[in-house]
Design a protein around this motif. Structure first.
Motif, short mmCIF file in Angstrom:
data_model
loop_
_atom_site.label_atom_id
_atom_site.label_comp_id
_atom_site.label_asym_id
_atom_site.label_seq_id
_atom_site.Cartn_x
_atom_site.Cartn_y
_atom_site.Cartn_z
N HIS A 1 0.82 -1.22 0.00
CA HIS A 1 0.00 0.00 0.00
C HIS A 1 0.85 1.27 0.00
CE1 HIS A 1 -2.89 -3.04 1.52
NE2 HIS A 1 -3.80 -2.29 0.88
N ALA A 2 2.15 1.13 0.11
CA ALA A 2 3.05 2.29 0.07
C ALA A 2 4.32 1.88 -0.64
CB ALA A 2 3.37 2.78 1.49
N PRO A 3 4.88 2.79 -1.45
CA PRO A 3 6.10 2.44 -2.19
C PRO A 3 7.29 2.26 -1.25
CG PRO A 3 5.62 4.78 -2.43
CD PRO A 3 4.44 4.15 -1.73
N SER A 4 8.26 1.50 -1.70
CA SER A 4 9.46 1.27 -0.91
C SER A 4 10.20 2.59 -0.70
CB SER A 4 10.37 0.27 -1.63
OG SER A 4 11.57 0.08 -0.90
N GLY A 5 10.72 2.76 0.48
CA GLY A 5 11.45 3.99 0.80
C GLY A 5 10.58 5.06 1.43
N THR A 6 9.31 4.78 1.56
CA THR A 6 8.42 5.76 2.20
C THR A 6 8.84 5.96 3.67
OG1 THR A 6 6.58 5.10 0.78
CG2 THR A 6 6.05 6.29 2.82
N LYS A 7 8.95 7.21 4.04
CA LYS A 7 9.36 7.53 5.41
C LYS A 7 8.16 7.97 6.25
CE LYS A 7 14.10 8.92 4.29
NZ LYS A 7 15.11 10.00 4.41
#
Length: 379
Positions: free
Chosen positions: A173-179
């Motif tokens: 549900h969220a791209p990789s690397g999302t902080k």
């Protein structure tokens, strides 16, 4: 050869009498000095041990409340959705079991009102922008604890946010690397100390001199003023003069007290009058022993239990609440309320001070009429 009689011929009478007196004194044998009476060893040693015991009692009386105090039952409020309030309450209890007595509040304004009325010492406001409300006017201990609460909540909130982002990435549900967003818990001082007493040390430090001053006034009046009505008048004048002078120093000079000068002067004067009147009243009823009773109850019992430097809830058992029934505890609470918490209900400390003053006045008058009865009976 001339004799002493011949030598006295022609000398004035005063000179002859003076010489005769001098010869008589010189001829009189010196008296032996009497034996020096020494204090018996048993009494000397008993006095030494007794004095040491008194020091120990005084030391314990002043240190015991501080050494045995613990962070417990601090009243705080939590405002926010019910589910979040319950979760934060459990988190606080897990981190420090029994440290807080939590009250649920509707919103931020309700939390501010509760702090200003001294129903709670601080509050936590939950939501999109979490906030911790504190009142430095309640003392350094409260401020430190609420700052620690803010740090704990901030750490937990950021950990939860980071965990939620990681779960979202894992589920796609969220791209990789999302902080995760950084969450900051703001701390707001709702009732701040005055700049002239920014650390709040003045009010706590002035508590004991007020107690000691009231006691010394009562002792001096008991010993140096004769007559019950004269003593009552002296105590009344002492309270008025002391209240005006002490408040002038604490508020006008050092800036420790805030608010209305005359109301503060009334509170200080009533506290000094209550203490002095109680000591004089006990002396009128019981003699010199009464002075000791007044001193012990005021200095060794009331002052250590006054909670001048910490919340009363921190004292062992019910002693914090009991301390508010004595002049030192009631006076320091009243002065703090008048200076920083005008919305707080200050009726109880006023009544406590009036009650002790009334006990002292009754004691003075009872001793007066008792002495009159004794005089009449003896006649």
């Amino acid at each position: 050869m001339s004799t002493s009689t011949d030598r006295d011929v022609g000398r004035p009478d005063a000179e002859r009498h003076g010489a005769a007196h001098h010869e008589h004194v010189a001829a009189r044998p010196e008296r032996a000095a009497g034996p020096v009476v020494h204090t018996p060893w048993a009494r000397a040693l008993a006095l030494a041990v007794g004095a040491a015991a008194i020091v120990v009692v005084i030391l314990l009386a002043f240190l015991w409340p501080t050494v045995t105090s613990t962070v417990k039952d601090l009243p705080i409020g939590i405002a926010g959705p019910t589910a979040q309030v319950s979760a934060v309450e459990k988190q606080l209890d897990k981190a420090a079991s029994g440290a807080f007595a939590v009250t649920s509040l509707s919103d931020r304004q309700a939390a501010v009102d509760a702090i200003e009325k001294r129903d709670v010492y601080g509050a936590i406001v939950l939501g999109d922008h979490p906030e911790v409300l504190t009142a430095s006017a309640d003392g350094a201990a409260v401020t430190q604890i609420m700052n620690q609460v803010a740090g704990t909540l901030q750490t937990a909130a950021n950990a939860q946010a980071q965990a939620a982002v990681q779960q979202a990435i894992a589920s796609g549900h969220a791209p990789s690397g999302t902080k995760a967003p950084t969450i900051t818990v703001r701390v707001t001082d709702v009732v701040a100390l005055a700049s002239t007493d920014s650390r709040g040390l003045g009010l706590a430090a002035s508590s004991f001199p007020l107690v000691l001053g009231g006691m010394l006034g009562g002792v001096l009046i008991s010993l140096l003023v004769a007559g019950s009505w004269r003593r009552l008048g002296a105590v009344a004048l002492y309270g008025v003069a002391g209240g005006l002078a002490v408040t002038g120093i604490l508020q006008g000079w050092f800036g420790i007290l805030q608010g209305d000068y005359w109301l503060n002067a009334l509170a200080v004067g009533l506290a000094m009058f209550a203490t002095a009147a109680f000591v004089v009243g006990m002396n009128a009823l019981f003699g010199r022993v009464g002075i000791a009773i007044g001193a012990v109850l005021t200095v060794l019992v009331g002052n250590p239990l006054s909670a001048a430097a910490q919340p009363l809830q921190f004292l062992v058992g019910p002693w914090g609440a009991i301390g508010q029934w004595f002049v030192p505890g009631a006076s320091v609470t009243l002065l703090r309320d008048l200076s920083y918490f005008p919305s707080a209900d200050a009726l109880f400390p006023w009544l406590v001070l009036v009650g002790w003053a009334a006990v002292g006045v009754v004691g003075m008058l009872a001793g007066h009429f008792r002495d009159q009865e004794v005089t009449v009976a003896a006649a």
